[in-house]
Design a protein around this motif. Structure first.
Motif, PDB file in Angstrom:
ATOM      1  N   ASN A 196       0.845  -1.176   0.000  1.00 32.85           N
ATOM      2  CA  ASN A 196       0.000   0.000   0.000  1.00 32.85           C
ATOM      3  C   ASN A 196       0.890   1.238   0.000  1.00 32.85           C
ATOM      4  O   ASN A 196       2.104   1.148  -0.177  1.00 32.85           O
ATOM      5  CB  ASN A 196      -1.006  -0.019   1.162  1.00 32.85           C
ATOM      6  N   ASP A 199       1.631   8.565   2.482  1.00 31.56           N
ATOM      7  CA  ASP A 199       1.034   9.821   2.024  1.00 31.56           C
ATOM      8  C   ASP A 199       2.095  10.922   2.060  1.00 31.56           C
ATOM      9  O   ASP A 199       2.385  11.478   3.117  1.00 31.56           O
ATOM     10  CB  ASP A 199      -0.151  10.206   2.916  1.00 31.56           C
ATOM     11  N   SER A 212      -5.747   8.832   1.450  1.00 33.22           N
ATOM     12  CA  SER A 212      -4.748   7.772   1.335  1.00 33.22           C
ATOM     13  C   SER A 212      -5.217   6.502   2.030  1.00 33.22           C
ATOM     14  O   SER A 212      -5.020   5.388   1.526  1.00 33.22           O
ATOM     15  CB  SER A 212      -3.416   8.230   1.937  1.00 33.22           C
ATOM     16  N   GLN A 213      -5.825   6.664   3.183  1.00 37.75           N
ATOM     17  CA  GLN A 213      -6.325   5.495   3.904  1.00 37.75           C
ATOM     18  C   GLN A 213      -7.422   4.783   3.112  1.00 37.75           C
ATOM     19  O   GLN A 213      -7.492   3.551   3.117  1.00 37.75           O
ATOM     20  CB  GLN A 213      -6.843   5.917   5.278  1.00 37.75           C
ATOM     21  N   GLN A 214      -8.246   5.553   2.423  1.00 40.36           N
ATOM     22  CA  GLN A 214      -9.287   4.953   1.588  1.00 40.36           C
ATOM     23  C   GLN A 214      -8.674   4.139   0.454  1.00 40.36           C
ATOM     24  O   GLN A 214      -9.114   3.017   0.169  1.00 40.36           O
ATOM     25  CB  GLN A 214     -10.195   6.041   1.014  1.00 40.36           C
ATOM     26  N   ASN A 216      -5.774   2.755   0.430  1.00 41.60           N
ATOM     27  CA  ASN A 216      -5.145   1.575   1.016  1.00 41.60           C
ATOM     28  C   ASN A 216      -6.161   0.529   1.445  1.00 41.60           C
ATOM     29  O   ASN A 216      -5.885  -0.680   1.398  1.00 41.60           O
ATOM     30  CB  ASN A 216      -4.269   1.988   2.202  1.00 41.60           C
ATOM     31  N   GLU A 217      -7.335   0.975   1.869  1.00 40.52           N
ATOM     32  CA  GLU A 217      -8.401   0.025   2.195  1.00 40.52           C
ATOM     33  C   GLU A 217      -8.837  -0.747   0.959  1.00 40.52           C
ATOM     34  O   GLU A 217      -9.103  -1.951   1.020  1.00 40.52           O
ATOM     35  CB  GLU A 217      -9.593   0.767   2.808  1.00 40.52           C
ATOM     36  N   ASP A 231       2.231  -3.322   4.488  1.00 34.14           N
ATOM     37  CA  ASP A 231       1.731  -2.066   5.026  1.00 34.14           C
ATOM     38  C   ASP A 231       2.836  -1.003   5.096  1.00 34.14           C
ATOM     39  O   ASP A 231       3.429  -0.766   6.149  1.00 34.14           O
ATOM     40  CB  ASP A 231       1.121  -2.309   6.405  1.00 34.14           C
ATOM     41  N   PHE A 233       2.263   2.207   4.547  1.00 37.11           N
ATOM     42  CA  PHE A 233       1.670   3.391   5.180  1.00 37.11           C
ATOM     43  C   PHE A 233       2.056   3.465   6.659  1.00 37.11           C
ATOM     44  O   PHE A 233       2.500   4.513   7.145  1.00 37.11           O
ATOM     45  CB  PHE A 233       0.150   3.348   5.025  1.00 37.11           C
ATOM     46  N   SER A 234       1.913   2.368   7.363  1.00 37.63           N
ATOM     47  CA  SER A 234       2.274   2.349   8.787  1.00 37.63           C
ATOM     48  C   SER A 234       3.775   2.450   8.980  1.00 37.63           C
ATOM     49  O   SER A 234       4.249   3.105   9.922  1.00 37.63           O
ATOM     50  CB  SER A 234       1.746   1.074   9.453  1.00 37.63           C
ATOM     51  N   GLY A 238       2.314   6.200   9.532  1.00 37.29           N
ATOM     52  CA  GLY A 238       0.867   6.183   9.639  1.00 37.29           C
ATOM     53  C   GLY A 238       0.220   7.533   9.437  1.00 37.29           C
ATOM     54  O   GLY A 238       0.703   8.379   8.675  1.00 37.29           O
ATOM     55  N   ALA A 239      -0.889   7.749  10.156  1.00 35.89           N
ATOM     56  CA  ALA A 239      -1.744   8.913   9.921  1.00 35.89           C
ATOM     57  C   ALA A 239      -1.369  10.138  10.744  1.00 35.89           C
ATOM     58  O   ALA A 239      -2.024  11.179  10.645  1.00 35.89           O
ATOM     59  CB  ALA A 239      -3.200   8.531  10.206  1.00 35.89           C
TER      60      ALA A 239
END
Length: 279
Positions: A196, A199, A212-214, A216-217, A231, A233-234, A238-239
């Motif tokens: 994934n 951001d 970005s989370q959307q 990745n989902e 993962d 993103f993490s 992360g966020a």
């Protein structure tokens, strides 16, 4: 009162506990792949790299030799992998991945005609049972056109349509065909690892984090049953806003103001692949 620990054991005990702690921290975490419902095959002779500019290893200073695939390959060599074949094309979308016409074909590291998918399938069929893993990152260029990085505005209608196209291309065509090509005589002979996205804009446009989370989902849903999600993103923090990793993991804070990963960022991505695969 309980028995006293002999002085010799009191000296050894902290060492043993420290050693056990190090083993727990440093041991490969194979639980990630297992939790996603797939048993991994492990590395083989060939490592096949698919995707866009991140898989290619693009950096704005024109260093194209320190991408995540290059770092991951160094790890795979210790497990018997001898060849890396990088078919990635900068600017690739899921549509051009299927149909060809990548915008920057002259930058490809491995020559081929037609679409990246066909090139990948041809390679897998020419080397049955000899390819593992196959890594893929695709989708970022499908949705990036709907983000205005100057105003931070997001075209939600356009992005929703792009995500539908991405879902269809991945679940109905790309992932099933790659999985089928990795299957020989009814046995899956290679691992498919799909990453994934981090951001790069989250510090200057915090509203892009849910976007970005959307994305990745959708990727997490699409890969189920075909491969394992990595993962990234993490791994990039992360966020959290501000994300203190963005300036060191990407070129966003440099004179280039570029979204691609730095050497350090690509190393972090490679580590995410390594930890997820648990090789």
């Amino acid at each position: 009162m309980g028995k006293r620990i002999p002085s010799c054991c009191r000296l050894v005990l902290p060492f043993v506990l420290t050693l056990l702690l190090l083993l727990l921290v440093l041991a490969p975490d194979v639980r990630v792949a297992h939790a996603q419902g797939l048993k991994l095959v492990g590395p083989k002779k060939y490592y096949l790299v698919l995707g866009n500019s991140l898989a290619f290893g693009f950096q704005p200073d024109l260093d194209f030799t320190h991408g995540y695939s290059d770092y991951f390959f160094q790890d795979l060599k210790a497990h018997g992998t001898t060849n890396m074949v990088n078919l990635a094309c900068p600017g690739e979308t899921s549509v051009t991945f299927l149909n060809g016409k990548c915008p920057y074909p002259f930058l490809r590291k491995y020559p081929y005609l037609g679409s990246q998918l066909n090139a990948a399938l041809n390679f897998l069929r020419a080397h049955p049972g000899q390819v593992s893993p196959v890594t893929l990152d695709i989708g970022a260029n499908d949705v990036l056109p709907y983000l205005n990085s100057q105003t931070c505005a997001i075209d939600t209608t356009g992005s929703a349509s792009a995500l539908q196209t991405l879902d269809y291309n991945l679940r109905q065509v790309i992932l099933p065909q790659l999985r089928a090509a990795l299957t020989v005589n009814g046995q899956v002979t290679g691992d498919l690892l799909v990453m994934n996205y981090y951001d790069p804009y989250q510090n200057i446009c915090p509203n892009t984090v849910p976007y970005s989370q959307q994305i990745n989902e959708h990727l997490a849903s699409d890969v189920q049953g075909f491969g394992v999600l990595v993962d990234v993103f993490s791994a990039f923090g992360g966020a959290a806003v501000p994300n203190n990793n963005i300036c060191s993991y990407t070129w966003m804070c440099s004179v280039f103001h570029d979204i691609h990963a730095t050497d350090k960022g690509y190393q972090v991505i490679a580590q995410a692949f390594e930890q997820t695969a648990g090789y």
